[in-house]
Design a protein around this motif. Sequence first.
Motif: not given
Length: 457
Positions: A60, A87, A89, A95-96, A99
């Motif tokens: 990001t 977002n 995480y 992993t996300e 969001n």
Amino acid sequence: METGDCADGPGGPDAPGMQFGCASFNQDSTSLALGTKTGYKLFSLTMVEMLDCIHESVETPDVYIVERLFSSSLVVVVSTAMPQRMNVYHFKKGTEICNYSYPNSILAVKLNRHRLVVCLDESIYIHNIKDMKLLKTLLNTPSNPSGLCALSINHSNSYLAYPGSATIGEIVVYDANNLNTVTMIPAHDSPLAALAFNASATKLASASERGTVIRVFSIPEGLRLFEFRRGMKRYVNISSLSFSPDGQFLCASSNTETVHIFKLDPLGPSGEDETGTWTAYVGKMFSAASSYLPAPVSGMMSQDRAFATVHLVTSGQRNICTLAMIQKLPRLLVATADGQLFIYNVDPLDGGECMLAHKHRLFGTDDDQDEVAKTEGSEVPGPVQTCPSYAATAALPASGPVTATLTGYSEDGGAKKGEVIPEHEFAAGPVCLDDENEFPPINWCRGGTGGGQARPS
């Protein structure tokens, strides 16, 4: 004790002289998070001589907000590429979790084990951190372009403090658990610049844009308990305030070269200092004499000065500070905008000038340790630990491309069409984030929310 600083909001990483877009200590000052032009970094702060980079993400770019929840794997990230999107995480799994998008640019995010607060210029969103349900939206709050707010780390009350005016230093204290306003504190004559709760959420410290006076109020009553004078010669920009873990000390950093540490001495039944020192005696004499003087002079005489100080090598740089116990001793930590972390020893009995214990570079290697040792009288630090790769820190590999295109759903009615629900949303069990025996902050089950559009409530 959560402390953070963004470099001029969404454009932060490109600010002149900035090595990173933002820096923040987590709620108990055991971790430091940095937002960079390529992603973000997380450091562990358990040792003085060694700075351990426990995670580095380069997925990001241009991160200007990064907040870690205690020692868990939950990290909240906002980047300049999408300043209206937050977002969340699980950094160890890569992993996300989810969001959320908001109407305007996100200016600040604050966390504790019960609440996640998102601050925009003229509104504040309060989420339940366990399922990210939007509980309350505070609309039409006074303009707050810096995103100034503070959330108590004591989740049993979850007090939220934010400016109640754009022209004077008025503080609104809001109960984020019960969702009601607790009190309004007329703290300063000029607009607010910094706010901080102590760990138990019984005290709130504030500073104004003038930066000359720091005040401490009782919570929830809002009564003034202490007043500290940082200086009288010039106005400064207070960049951070932070209480010590026991609440007995308060540190303040600014755009000057001096970091101040104030001691919150207990008062006796009569309201006077119980200590029998010469300083206390002189203070009593000044207090008695102040009743015969004009109010402005009286106010200056009644204010306590710094218990301990630190003089940084340079001035004019943005920085954040915090007080923490590292290796069973009290330390002052200062992270500066040029990518350095200074760790000082604090004498809790006598105060005075704090000695530099160690200096770390947050980027690159420590190539100027000899110079620091000469100028500050410290020992030569060891080399900074190289950050492991993203793959090395992830407990599980990141999930592959998601083929499902289901629309996210949330109980508050917010759903952004087209948001892709991550694969782990369909797992049989919840995603646990208690890697360091922390309280699991978010439970995600089958059919949970993968993304959403925050809406007023």
